[in-house]
Motif scaffolding. Sequence first.
Motif, mmCIF file in Angstrom:
data_model
loop_
_atom_site.group_PDB
_atom_site.id
_atom_site.type_symbol
_atom_site.label_atom_id
_atom_site.label_comp_id
_atom_site.label_asym_id
_atom_site.label_seq_id
_atom_site.Cartn_x
_atom_site.Cartn_y
_atom_site.Cartn_z
ATOM 1 N N HIS A 85 -1.041 -12.482 29.885
ATOM 2 C CA HIS A 85 -0.835 -11.123 30.381
ATOM 3 C C HIS A 85 -2.069 -10.617 31.136
ATOM 4 C CE1 HIS A 85 0.534 -6.970 30.627
ATOM 5 N NE2 HIS A 85 -0.635 -6.589 30.135
ATOM 6 N N GLY A 86 -3.229 -10.751 30.512
ATOM 7 C CA GLY A 86 -4.438 -10.247 31.142
ATOM 8 C C GLY A 86 -4.683 -10.876 32.503
ATOM 9 N N MET A 87 -4.497 -12.185 32.610
ATOM 10 C CA MET A 87 -4.753 -12.854 33.879
ATOM 11 C C MET A 87 -3.654 -12.569 34.899
ATOM 12 S SD MET A 87 -7.057 -14.453 35.431
ATOM 13 C CE MET A 87 -8.157 -15.009 34.131
ATOM 14 N N ALA A 88 -2.409 -12.422 34.454
ATOM 15 C CA ALA A 88 -1.323 -12.093 35.389
ATOM 16 C C ALA A 88 -1.535 -10.714 36.007
ATOM 17 C CB ALA A 88 0.031 -12.157 34.676
ATOM 18 N N VAL A 89 -1.936 -9.744 35.185
ATOM 19 C CA VAL A 89 -2.194 -8.400 35.706
ATOM 20 C C VAL A 89 -3.422 -8.409 36.608
ATOM 21 C CG1 VAL A 89 -2.823 -6.040 35.075
ATOM 22 C CG2 VAL A 89 -1.042 -7.234 33.795
ATOM 23 N N MET A 90 -4.448 -9.137 36.197
ATOM 24 C CA MET A 90 -5.640 -9.242 37.037
ATOM 25 C C MET A 90 -5.297 -9.853 38.392
ATOM 26 S SD MET A 90 -9.254 -11.185 36.280
ATOM 27 C CE MET A 90 -9.574 -10.177 34.828
ATOM 28 N N GLY A 91 -4.477 -10.910 38.374
ATOM 29 C CA GLY A 91 -4.074 -11.538 39.625
ATOM 30 C C GLY A 91 -3.298 -10.602 40.517
ATOM 31 N N ALA A 92 -2.373 -9.831 39.927
ATOM 32 C CA ALA A 92 -1.578 -8.885 40.711
ATOM 33 C C ALA A 92 -2.458 -7.788 41.307
ATOM 34 C CB ALA A 92 -0.487 -8.271 39.832
ATOM 35 N N ARG A 93 -3.445 -7.355 40.558
ATOM 36 C CA ARG A 93 -4.304 -6.256 41.019
ATOM 37 C C ARG A 93 -5.304 -6.717 42.071
ATOM 38 N NH1 ARG A 93 -7.253 -2.747 36.457
ATOM 39 N NH2 ARG A 93 -5.155 -2.946 35.592
ATOM 40 N N GLU A 94 -5.802 -7.932 41.901
ATOM 41 C CA GLU A 94 -6.872 -8.410 42.776
ATOM 42 C C GLU A 94 -6.384 -9.366 43.869
ATOM 43 O OE1 GLU A 94 -9.709 -6.998 42.449
ATOM 44 O OE2 GLU A 94 -9.138 -5.957 40.594
ATOM 45 N N GLY A 95 -5.064 -9.620 43.903
ATOM 46 C CA GLY A 95 -4.535 -10.492 44.949
ATOM 47 C C GLY A 95 -4.840 -11.959 44.742
ATOM 48 N N ILE A 96 -4.909 -12.399 43.477
ATOM 49 C CA ILE A 96 -5.170 -13.805 43.166
ATOM 50 C C ILE A 96 -3.832 -14.528 43.027
ATOM 51 C CG2 ILE A 96 -6.229 -15.410 41.549
ATOM 52 C CD1 ILE A 96 -8.066 -13.117 40.658
ATOM 53 N N ASP A 97 -3.646 -15.595 43.790
ATOM 54 C CA ASP A 97 -2.423 -16.395 43.705
ATOM 55 C C ASP A 97 -2.649 -17.587 42.780
ATOM 56 O OD1 ASP A 97 -0.950 -14.812 45.525
ATOM 57 O OD2 ASP A 97 -1.890 -15.836 47.228
ATOM 58 N N PHE A 98 -1.702 -17.789 41.872
ATOM 59 C CA PHE A 98 -1.790 -18.906 40.932
ATOM 60 C C PHE A 98 -0.755 -19.969 41.280
ATOM 61 C CE2 PHE A 98 -3.401 -15.256 38.537
ATOM 62 C CZ PHE A 98 -4.590 -15.763 38.048
#
Length: 329
Positions: free
Chosen positions: A171-184
Amino acid sequence: MDKVLMSHGGGGSMMQSFISEIFIEKFNNEYLSQMEDAALLPGKTVFTTDSFVVKPLFFPGGDIGRLSVCGTVNDISMRGAKPLFLSASFIIEEGFPVDDIKRIVNSMEDTANEAGVQIVTGDTKVVEKNSADGIFINTAGIGILPDGASVSIKNGKPGDVVIVSGTIGDHGMAVMGAREGIDFDPPLLSDVSPLNKMVEKLMALRDAVKILRDPTRGGVAEVLYEIAGMSNVGIKIYEDKLPVKENVKSACSMLGIDYLHLANEGKLVCVVDKDFAYKALEIMKDDKYGKDAAIIGEIDDSGLVTIETIYGTNRIVDRPIGELLPRIC
């Protein structure tokens, strides 16, 4: 302390000190002093409340509506109780799109139906534009404790086994990715899920289930410290046994983040009598939200929270001070 900081709401040691100094001192009573995810009241009634201010409101794998139902359902479940009824209150900013409200409410309905709970009361307030960052949601919940359940964060004893119900930090990394534009690659989704049906199965083990805790703000590390402090024990975990997705590990390595500090919204930490550890693990793995469950350590009498690294060395687990990323839930 003259002013409130974001870290005072982040789930780490600063938040715990803030709560103790400001709120516990004034509101303290036999129910609040339990210091659990939910209060056990007379008549085996369990009661909890939570507020949700996540940013962004819609994130990979979930949204603020699903989060608000799961968060409250799970807090009730962490006492071993069966959640029954929820309230839902909304603080909505003027100008917020009605279609987004409908989308959030539909998500709450679907999640409540999945969990088998009813939203039976609520409230709605509208505030001036730029006063609420879109929408904030408060939920409260009531559940009933089954016979034979005695789950409490104070129950840990040396020899007990520590289990986590799935991969850490999603959850923490998914939200961080969505907020900061990080694609996984592969895409990373939040784990936000109702855990009450898994817990209901676990409670067939009755008092062998000692402690249940959902590692939200502050992550698994903060939960381990809370257990160690409230049970007056130590905890040792093993790095090679921690279930973590490779893309979460890679992102944490790149960003210099400890995945033990990342928030989870669909996982639980369970402390169980060692004689029932593998049965508890089997129950978790049979649930759709527990297929990646793993035994990660045990309770000892050291008074420390330590981790045995993949190199065979031991170190103290860092306790989070505040949330790595504000507005995570």
